[in-house]
Design a protein around this motif. Structure first.
Motif, PDB file in Angstrom:
ATOM      1  N   LEU C  56      46.304  -0.496  85.211  1.00  0.00           N
ATOM      2  CA  LEU C  56      46.720  -0.629  83.816  1.00  0.00           C
ATOM      3  C   LEU C  56      47.306   0.666  83.282  1.00  0.00           C
ATOM      4  CD1 LEU C  56      44.073  -2.820  82.019  1.00  0.00           C
ATOM      5  CD2 LEU C  56      46.516  -3.223  82.223  1.00  0.00           C
ATOM      6  N   LEU C  57      46.608   1.784  83.559  1.00  0.00           N
ATOM      7  CA  LEU C  57      47.075   3.051  83.001  1.00  0.00           C
ATOM      8  C   LEU C  57      48.419   3.449  83.594  1.00  0.00           C
ATOM      9  CD1 LEU C  57      43.775   5.071  82.674  1.00  0.00           C
ATOM     10  CD2 LEU C  57      45.187   4.101  80.873  1.00  0.00           C
ATOM     11  N   SER C  58      48.558   3.261  84.910  1.00  0.00           N
ATOM     12  CA  SER C  58      49.823   3.666  85.513  1.00  0.00           C
ATOM     13  C   SER C  58      50.962   2.811  84.973  1.00  0.00           C
ATOM     14  CB  SER C  58      49.755   3.552  87.036  1.00  0.00           C
ATOM     15  OG  SER C  58      49.588   2.202  87.385  1.00  0.00           O
ATOM     16  N   TRP C  59      50.630   1.587  84.545  1.00  0.00           N
ATOM     17  CA  TRP C  59      51.661   0.733  83.943  1.00  0.00           C
ATOM     18  C   TRP C  59      51.911   1.150  82.493  1.00  0.00           C
ATOM     19  CZ3 TRP C  59      51.013  -2.784  79.847  1.00  0.00           C
ATOM     20  CH2 TRP C  59      52.099  -3.620  79.600  1.00  0.00           C
ATOM     21  N   ALA C  60      50.827   1.391  81.776  1.00  0.00           N
ATOM     22  CA  ALA C  60      50.953   1.621  80.332  1.00  0.00           C
ATOM     23  C   ALA C  60      51.556   2.975  80.013  1.00  0.00           C
ATOM     24  CB  ALA C  60      49.595   1.495  79.661  1.00  0.00           C
ATOM     25  N   ILE C  61      51.282   3.982  80.857  1.00  0.00           N
ATOM     26  CA  ILE C  61      51.836   5.304  80.577  1.00  0.00           C
ATOM     27  C   ILE C  61      53.259   5.322  81.104  1.00  0.00           C
ATOM     28  CG2 ILE C  61      51.618   7.759  81.034  1.00  0.00           C
ATOM     29  CD1 ILE C  61      48.597   7.206  81.384  1.00  0.00           C
ATOM     30  N   SER C  62      54.193   5.074  80.187  1.00  0.00           N
ATOM     31  CA  SER C  62      55.582   5.074  80.625  1.00  0.00           C
ATOM     32  C   SER C  62      56.432   5.566  79.466  1.00  0.00           C
ATOM     33  CB  SER C  62      56.002   3.683  81.097  1.00  0.00           C
ATOM     34  OG  SER C  62      56.608   2.967  80.080  1.00  0.00           O
ATOM     35  N   PRO C  63      57.410   6.407  79.756  1.00  0.00           N
ATOM     36  CA  PRO C  63      58.139   7.118  78.692  1.00  0.00           C
ATOM     37  C   PRO C  63      59.231   6.266  78.064  1.00  0.00           C
ATOM     38  CG  PRO C  63      58.974   7.766  80.816  1.00  0.00           C
ATOM     39  CD  PRO C  63      57.886   6.774  81.085  1.00  0.00           C
ATOM     40  N   THR C  64      58.866   5.073  77.606  1.00  0.00           N
ATOM     41  CA  THR C  64      59.906   4.158  77.148  1.00  0.00           C
ATOM     42  C   THR C  64      59.807   3.891  75.656  1.00  0.00           C
ATOM     43  OG1 THR C  64      58.414   2.431  77.879  1.00  0.00           O
ATOM     44  CG2 THR C  64      60.265   2.943  79.303  1.00  0.00           C
ATOM     45  N   TRP C  65      59.116   4.770  74.930  1.00  0.00           N
ATOM     46  CA  TRP C  65      58.879   4.520  73.506  1.00  0.00           C
ATOM     47  C   TRP C  65      60.190   4.430  72.732  1.00  0.00           C
ATOM     48  CZ3 TRP C  65      55.344   2.465  70.770  1.00  0.00           C
ATOM     49  CH2 TRP C  65      55.290   2.682  69.390  1.00  0.00           C
ATOM     50  N   ASN C  66      61.212   5.162  73.166  1.00  0.00           N
ATOM     51  CA  ASN C  66      62.441   5.187  72.388  1.00  0.00           C
ATOM     52  C   ASN C  66      63.521   4.273  72.934  1.00  0.00           C
ATOM     53  OD1 ASN C  66      61.555   7.030  70.459  1.00  0.00           O
ATOM     54  ND2 ASN C  66      61.808   8.698  71.927  1.00  0.00           N
ATOM     55  N   ALA C  67      63.162   3.431  73.902  1.00  0.00           N
ATOM     56  CA  ALA C  67      64.167   2.551  74.491  1.00  0.00           C
ATOM     57  C   ALA C  67      64.671   1.557  73.447  1.00  0.00           C
ATOM     58  CB  ALA C  67      63.568   1.806  75.676  1.00  0.00           C
ATOM     59  N   THR C  68      65.929   1.146  73.616  1.00  0.00           N
ATOM     60  CA  THR C  68      66.507   0.229  72.629  1.00  0.00           C
ATOM     61  C   THR C  68      66.623  -1.184  73.157  1.00  0.00           C
ATOM     62  OG1 THR C  68      68.651   0.931  73.427  1.00  0.00           O
ATOM     63  CG2 THR C  68      67.832   1.992  71.435  1.00  0.00           C
ATOM     64  N   SER C  69      66.440  -1.370  74.445  1.00  0.00           N
ATOM     65  CA  SER C  69      66.480  -2.724  74.995  1.00  0.00           C
ATOM     66  C   SER C  69      65.768  -2.713  76.340  1.00  0.00           C
ATOM     67  CB  SER C  69      67.916  -3.194  75.190  1.00  0.00           C
ATOM     68  OG  SER C  69      68.478  -2.505  76.269  1.00  0.00           O
ATOM     69  N   LEU C  70      65.546  -3.892  76.872  1.00  0.00           N
ATOM     70  CA  LEU C  70      64.838  -3.994  78.143  1.00  0.00           C
ATOM     71  C   LEU C  70      65.659  -3.340  79.255  1.00  0.00           C
ATOM     72  CD1 LEU C  70      62.349  -5.014  79.544  1.00  0.00           C
ATOM     73  CD2 LEU C  70      63.481  -7.176  79.919  1.00  0.00           C
ATOM     74  N   ALA C  71      66.987  -3.531  79.216  1.00  0.00           N
ATOM     75  CA  ALA C  71      67.844  -2.930  80.231  1.00  0.00           C
ATOM     76  C   ALA C  71      67.720  -1.412  80.164  1.00  0.00           C
ATOM     77  CB  ALA C  71      69.292  -3.357  79.995  1.00  0.00           C
ATOM     78  N   THR C  87      56.185  -1.470  87.331  1.00  0.00           N
ATOM     79  CA  THR C  87      56.115  -0.020  87.435  1.00  0.00           C
ATOM     80  C   THR C  87      55.867   0.645  86.103  1.00  0.00           C
ATOM     81  OG1 THR C  87      58.488  -0.101  87.308  1.00  0.00           O
ATOM     82  CG2 THR C  87      57.511   0.205  89.481  1.00  0.00           C
ATOM     83  N   GLY C  88      56.252   0.001  85.032  1.00  0.00           N
ATOM     84  CA  GLY C  88      56.033   0.664  83.754  1.00  0.00           C
ATOM     85  C   GLY C  88      56.259  -0.286  82.597  1.00  0.00           C
ATOM     86  N   ALA C  89      55.532  -0.037  81.518  1.00  0.00           N
ATOM     87  CA  ALA C  89      55.678  -0.879  80.337  1.00  0.00           C
ATOM     88  C   ALA C  89      56.927  -0.467  79.581  1.00  0.00           C
ATOM     89  CB  ALA C  89      54.464  -0.705  79.445  1.00  0.00           C
ATOM     90  N   CYS C  90      57.412  -1.361  78.759  1.00  0.00           N
ATOM     91  CA  CYS C  90      58.591  -1.071  77.957  1.00  0.00           C
ATOM     92  C   CYS C  90      58.154  -1.047  76.501  1.00  0.00           C
ATOM     93  CB  CYS C  90      59.641  -2.153  78.194  1.00  0.00           C
ATOM     94  SG  CYS C  90      61.136  -1.879  77.280  1.00  0.00           S
ATOM     95  N   TRP C  91      57.808   0.135  76.008  1.00  0.00           N
ATOM     96  CA  TRP C  91      57.208   0.193  74.669  1.00  0.00           C
ATOM     97  C   TRP C  91      58.240   0.182  73.553  1.00  0.00           C
ATOM     98  CZ3 TRP C  91      52.766  -1.531  75.068  1.00  0.00           C
ATOM     99  CH2 TRP C  91      51.903  -1.162  76.103  1.00  0.00           C
ATOM    100  N   GLY C  92      59.515   0.227  73.919  1.00  0.00           N
ATOM    101  CA  GLY C  92      60.541   0.235  72.886  1.00  0.00           C
ATOM    102  C   GLY C  92      60.439  -0.974  71.970  1.00  0.00           C
ATOM    103  N   VAL C  93      60.056  -2.115  72.558  1.00  0.00           N
ATOM    104  CA  VAL C  93      59.990  -3.337  71.769  1.00  0.00           C
ATOM    105  C   VAL C  93      58.940  -3.204  70.665  1.00  0.00           C
ATOM    106  CG1 VAL C  93      58.346  -4.507  73.276  1.00  0.00           C
ATOM    107  CG2 VAL C  93      59.889  -5.844  71.887  1.00  0.00           C
ATOM    108  N   ILE C  94      57.848  -2.532  70.988  1.00  0.00           N
ATOM    109  CA  ILE C  94      56.804  -2.357  69.975  1.00  0.00           C
ATOM    110  C   ILE C  94      57.300  -1.388  68.894  1.00  0.00           C
ATOM    111  CG2 ILE C  94      54.398  -1.691  69.597  1.00  0.00           C
ATOM    112  CD1 ILE C  94      54.696  -4.105  71.387  1.00  0.00           C
ATOM    113  N   ARG C  95      57.966  -0.312  69.320  1.00  0.00           N
ATOM    114  CA  ARG C  95      58.468   0.639  68.333  1.00  0.00           C
ATOM    115  C   ARG C  95      59.424  -0.057  67.375  1.00  0.00           C
ATOM    116  NH1 ARG C  95      63.066   2.470  67.717  1.00  0.00           N
ATOM    117  NH2 ARG C  95      63.734   1.764  69.757  1.00  0.00           N
ATOM    118  N   GLU C  96      60.296  -0.905  67.941  1.00  0.00           N
ATOM    119  CA  GLU C  96      61.303  -1.543  67.101  1.00  0.00           C
ATOM    120  C   GLU C  96      60.713  -2.659  66.248  1.00  0.00           C
ATOM    121  OE1 GLU C  96      64.720  -4.383  68.223  1.00  0.00           O
ATOM    122  OE2 GLU C  96      65.458  -2.380  68.644  1.00  0.00           O
TER     123      GLU C  96
END
Lengths: 422, 342, 435
Positions: C56-71, C87-96
């Motif tokens: 879970l942690l290796s998935w959740a810790i991912s530097p995607t907080w500022n991403a604007t889309s899944l791509a 490999t990693g979560a996409c947290w941009g969706v939560i930020r947006e």
């Protein structure tokens, strides 16, 4: 003792309906009844007016019309040309299937977790608490879609089983395939089958009962009964003479021999699933939608049942445990002989209401595309025919009948096991 | 403690009084004007047709119809309440008067028009049901699909079409009915079904958002006609006319070359009598509809004519990349055609 | 004779206990390795915990907080060399979208209103929930709250709730005055008359008149704009608020010895409890308008609230009935022997105690109801779960699954877990009160 004085016979006046306690309760009841029927009449009148404005006549004729849609999981014969009524019946059977499976596994999970939560092992007890709180505090619908997503996303697709060096392979000697379309397990086949017997022939509710299954169940029941009878006889002999005759070498063949010979006569063999074309064929296909719903219902309700079991065990006075220990019973026997029988009285009523919850919650099946009663009758049929009023009424009545039936049965049972308190 | 509970109980009982507002039995057009906003039924989310963006603004080709109608009737393209509906709830929402207009890629069929008592006022997208498969499956035609698992939306015409098509071709399939696009797509991408069946437009739209759109193909067979269009309740012809002619005005604007850019100059200087009638500088078409004279001009001003709306939401320059095809003007070999404004 | 003795005369100092009987070692042995079975279980569960945390942690810790889309997420992960499925979560969706998941489509400049409503809710409830810790004057806020809440959330003129409140007060005082001077039955009739007069004519006039004099109003917000967590909370709180009085009446009705009243109440309760909530929601979305007089327009949120209120009432009635049944018979008999009438005894003696007993049950009813509000996504309302599908329909976030579900689950978990802990605390507090 008081000397009863009959009230002076006053002439009846209308105001007595309100002030005289003898009449007041009747007045209130009549008023309530009139109010209720007025309300009901008002609703029905509105409905009739509105429907006539919309140009819809309430009728149940649609039930006999062709459904036109396929259902993937069916316990009885069904094709797209069958009627809507039959589609609803298929849905109802699916509801009952997932509810029965769910009740069974939820109980197992609940009892195991509930006992483990009281375990002396700190880590296990904490782990169980995490499981219980995690499942109890997140909506069931979310769990259903979540578990579905896990099944769909993490398990291999059937195409992964294809090719010379497949990424996934079947397990248990190529008899079980776990894919993201569900699990394929071997099915029982009979080369010299007795055939089926058809009930409600020619109606929408027609279904076949496999005579092989009936025969197997009958033989199994008879042999188990015979083995039990041997056991009780041994008990009687032990009570009178103090020596228990060994019975296991008679009991085991008594159960095994008839069933094995029956299976041999029927030509029992397993049908294994194998990859043909796009999908696995052969075997029994336990679909993802059923699995997700079943797992989610069991795990979610299991968490509630675990709490009930724990509370039931905690409700037993500690003196009971100590007394049993003083008699020299081992901890495991204390649990099974002293605590559990008493805890069951506390456990069973809330357990039943959880079973009812499983039946009601199984209606969330539409979230994962499992076609239960809500998916067929109150779902696709409602949509294709536009008969909201009729389908909803019918669907609610079916659910209500099931719930009330179980409630009545349980109330009756509860009355019979109630402790006589003095 | 006791007194508190008493008070709360007493107060909340009567707070419920007076929520319902009875409306007189008048036409939908008057109702909408009186209410000051249009209730428009849309999907809960299909890329390019209707979906809310991060600011809660709804966008898409179906949404554009709602906006045009709101602009024509109320002179305010924002005076809309979007009511998200599922395939199951859409028809009752319309029948019960909760929404005034349903613009929810809904197929115009006989039974919906006749038995369910609706009026389809036109077609804003000519579509057909098709199949999307992975290229690696090696399938070239829908007739090779014996024994496949097909994902589709529950409660639509699709499941009926599928059952029929496969029966006619004497092949078998296993349906996986899902409740919304997001779930269906998830199943398909994970390989839980071999085929994704829906309207081709939706398939293309969804494919555009895949990580590797090139790995998927749409099979050549179109197994049904799916004319998608806005619909209103049966029996209110005035309102049906308003929606129908607003849609036609968008199409006619494209036929006549009126766009959102040149709208003002054309209004001022055009000599074409039909354009003048359409834009309300001549004749009284608006009055006949019960609207102001510049109703169509307002509708066009929102997002341009039909072609512009198409291009902005689902056209070649969007990620969805739908070709006009059947939905091109009749003069260019398509089916989009507006009756004359006369 | 030598002076020897075999008895020690001085005390020896106490020895240290063996190493495995103290401190950490002892705790470990007692709690984790008390028997071989326990040891196996411990090792297994420790392995499970470590494995899942690691995953879970290796998935959740991912530097995607500022991403604007899944791509965009996939690119970011690809650049740091993490390819593949989990490999990693996409947290941009939560930020947006996190604000949208919390407030739905509520106008962003008005967010203070739902936030204030929620805070005031806690303050209004505090008088009941922490009776011993807050000043008594807060009861006035509790009384005003049912009128304040709709006004804050839906906006509009302040005089509408004021008018409803005035009508209520007028009805109440009518009852008090008339019952002093004549019978309670006449008082009831008079009250009904006043209420009807107010609802049908005077209330609206009153509100209009006041509005024309002094216009105090908040910007109206339509129910459609409600969404996300706010919608769930609104449905849950309003339904529980209304279901409490209805539930009390139903519970009393079910316990009464008036046969017809009892039958009606029992019928209603059993009917509601016997059908799934989803079918009731279908009724709300498809049939409720058909049951109402032609031309009545409730919007869908109102209809859902009505249906969910009825649903909650039945469960509430059963909870309160449990409280009534738990009261010792002596309380009922004592009340009767004092010569109190039915309503007096219920109001002064039975109900206060029964409700106190039922509070934990009421809280758990509320938790269940709050969880059940997610079902409204099935009929197309955009609660958090419904919004998640709408967000996934956006081309940017098409294909997002775990991040959204996880975020929504976390929101619900925090809310429900804190409520259930609170109800446990209450139970403990009330238990000591009864002993």
């Amino acid at each position: 003792m008081t000397t009863s004085m009959s009230a002076p016979q006053k002439p009846f006046r209308l105001s007595m309906l309100i002030y005289d306690t003898r009449y007041r309760s009747k007045t209130i009841q009549i008023a309530a009844l009139i109010g209720f029927f007025c309300g009901l009449g008002w609703l029905i009148d509105n409905t009739v007016t509105n429907l006539s404005v919309l140009g819809k006549e309430p009728s149940f004729r649609f039930l006999t019309e062709e459904a036109g849609y396929k259902i993937n999981q069916k316990l009885i014969e069904y094709t797209a040309q069958d009627t809507h009524l039959r589609a609803a019946f298929v849905g109802l059977l699916n509801t009952l299937l997932v509810a029965v499976l769910g009740c069974f596994t939820a109980t197992v999970i609940g009892v195991v977790v509930g006992v483990l939560r009281l375990s002396k092992n700190w880590l296990i007890a904490r782990l169980m608490t995490i499981y219980i709180e995690g499942f109890r505090n997140v909506p069931l619908l979310l769990w259903i879609v979540f578990i579905m997503a896990i099944l769909v996303e993490t398990l291999p697709a059937p195409s992964a089983f294809r090719g010379d060096s497949p990424a996934a392979s079947m397990i248990l000697g190529d008899s079980v395939a776990i894919s993201n379309r569900g699990i394929y397990v071997p099915e029982a086949l009979f080369s010299r089958s007795l055939g089926d017997i058809s009930l409600f022939e020619g109606t929408s509710l027609q279904f076949e009962v496999s005579l092989d299954l009936v025969a197997i169940l009958a033989v199994l029941g008879l042999s188990i009964w015979a083995a039990k009878w041997l056991g009780t006889r041994a008990d009687r002999i032990q009570e009178t003479t103090g020596k228990r005759p060994t019975t296991w070498y008679i009991q085991i063949p008594l159960i095994a021999a008839p069933i094995l010979s029956l299976l041999f006569t029927l030509g029992f063999h397993l049908g294994l699933p194998e990859l043909k074309g796009f999908n696995f064929s052969g075997g029994t296909h336990i679909r993802n939608s059923l699995l997700a719903l079943w797992l989610a219902l069991s795990l979610y309700t299991g968490a509630f049942i675990a709490e009930i079991v724990r509370a039931g065990i905690m409700a037993i006075d500690h003196g009971q445990t100590e007394a049993a220990a003083a008699l020299g019973l081992r901890p495991k026997r204390i649990m099974s002989l002293v605590i559990m029988p008493q805890a069951l009285r506390v456990i069973i009523p809330p357990l039943i209401s959880n079973y009812l919850n499983i039946i009601k919650n199984s209606s969330l099946a539409i979230a994962v595309g499992y076609l239960d009663l809500t998916g067929t009758l109150i779902g696709i049929t409602l949509n294709q025919t536009g008969r909201e009023l009729e389908t909803l009424l019918l669907g609610m009545m079916v659910y209500l009948t099931i719930s009330l039936g179980i409630s009545f049965a349980m109330n009756w049972y509860n009355k019979h096991v109630k402790l006589v308190e003095r | 403690m006791r007194r508190n509970i008493e008070k709360i109980a007493a107060l909340s009982l009567l707070a419920a009084v007076g929520i319902a507002q009875a409306a007189s039995a008048e036409g939908t057009l008057d109702l909408v004007k009186e209410r000051g906003k249009l209730m428009c039924g849309v999907t809960t989310g299909v890329v390019g047709f209707a979906a809310p963006d991060a600011n809660g603004e709804w966008r898409g080709i179906d949404v554009a119809i709602c906006r045009a109608v709101a602009a024509a009737v109320l002179n305010d393209p924002q005076a809309i309440e979007f009511v998200p509906t599922t395939p199951k709830t859409r028809f009752t929402a319309l029948a019960s008067g909760e929404i005034d207009l349903l613009a929810r890629n809904t197929t115009w069929t006989f039974s919906r028009d006749v038995d369910l008592k609706f009026d389809f006022v036109g077609v804003n997208y000519y579509d057909g049901q098709g199949f999307m498969v992975r290229k690696e499956l090696g399938v070239k035609s829908a007739t090779e699909l014996d024994g496949v698992t097909i994902c589709s939306l529950a409660g639509t015409t699709h499941e009926l079409n599928l059952a029929e098509y496969f029966r006619v071709n004497d092949i078998d399939f296993e349906p996986v009915p899902m409740d919304n696009n997001a779930e269906t797509q998830q199943q398909y991408l994970a390989g839980a079904c071999d085929v994704y069946s829906a309207d081709v437009s939706a398939l293309v739209a969804q494919r555009s958002s895949f990580a590797n759109p090139k790995e998927h193909m749409i099979l050549p067979e179109i197994i049904s006609k799916e004319p998608l269009g806005p619909l209103v309740r049966h029996g209110d012809s005035e309102w049906a006319d308003v929606v129908r002619w607003t849609l036609n005005a968008l199409v006619a604007a494209e036929e006549l070359g009126v766009t959102s850019e040149n709208l003002d100059t054309v209004t001022a200087s055009s000599e074409n009598p039909e354009i003048k009638r359409l834009l309300g500088t001549d004749g009284n078409l608006g009055e006949q509809l019960g609207l102001e004279s510049d109703w169509a001009k307002r509708a066009i001003a929102v997002a341009g004519n039909y072609g512009e709306i198409f291009a902005a939401n689902i056209g070649e320059d969007t990620p969805i990349e739908l070709a006009r095809g059947l939905n091109d003007l009749w003069t260019r070999g398509g089916l989009i055609y507006s009756p004359p404004f006369r | 004779m030598s002076d020897t003795s075999f008895v020690r005369l001085e005390m020896l100092p106490g020895r240290e206990p063996p190493a495995n009987k103290t401190g950490v070692m002892r705790w470990l042995q007692e709690n984790l390795f008390s028997s071989w079975l326990n040891s196996v279980l411990t090792i297994l569960s420790a392995g499970l915990i470590i494995y899942s945390l690691n995953f879970l942690l290796s998935w959740a810790i991912s530097p995607t907080w500022n991403a604007t889309s899944l791509a965009n997420c996939r690119e970011i992960l690809h650049d740091i060399g993490r390819n593949g499925h989990f490999t990693g979560a996409c947290w941009g969706v939560i930020r947006e979208r996190w604000i949208q998941i919390l407030f739905g489509f509520y106008p962003s400049e008005l967010y203070w209103r739902p936030i204030l409503t929620l805070m005031l809710l806690f303050v209004a409830l505090s008088r009941i929930l922490f009776a011993d810790k807050v000043p008594h004057q807060l009861i006035w806020l509790t009384a005003v709250y049912p009128f304040l809440m709709p006004w804050l959330l839906w906006g509009g003129s302040i005089w509408v709730p004021v008018s409803v409140a005035t009508g209520l007060t007028a009805g109440f005082y009518t009852y008090v005055l008339v019952s002093r001077n004549s019978s309670s039955f006449a008082a009831l009739l008079a009250t009904i008359a006043v209420a009807l007069f107010w609802v049908i004519w005077a209330g609206g006039q009153f509100a209009d008149a006041l509005s024309s004099l002094v216009l105090i109003e908040l910007e109206p917000v339509a129910s459609r704009k409600f969404g996300g967590m706010m919608l769930s909370v609104t449905i849950g709180v309003v339904a529980i608020g209304f279901s409490l009085p209805i539930g009390i009446v139903l519970a009393l009705g079910r316990q009464s010895n008036l046969l017809i009243v009892k039958a009606l109440c029992t019928g209603f309760i059993e009917f509601i409890r016997g059908v799934p909530l989803i079918t009731l929601l279908f009724v709300a979305s498809t049939l409720l308008n058909i049951f109402m007089p032609p031309g009545t327009e409730f919007d869908i949120i109102m209809r859902v609230i009505i249906m969910v209120t009825l649903f909650a009432s039945a469960y509430m009635a059963e909870t309160i009935r449990g409280g009534l049944a738990a009261l010792p018979r002596g309380q009922y008999e004592g009340a009767d022997s004092l010569g109190l009438t039915y309503w007096q005894s219920r109001r002064l003696i039975i109900m206060p105690q029964a409700l106190k007993i039922s509070i934990p049950g009421i809280v758990s009813t509320f938790i269940n109801l709050f969880k059940d509000t997610t079902l409204v996504s099935v009929i197309g309302l955009l609660d958090p779960l419904g919004l998640s599908t709408a967000i996934r329909a956006d081309a940017d976030w098409n294909g997002i699954v775990w991040e959204l579900y996880g975020f929504i689950a976390l929101l619900f978990f925090i809310a429900c877990f804190s409520m259930s802990r609170y109800s446990m605390y209450l139970e403990r507090r009330l238990q000591t009160g009864l002993k």
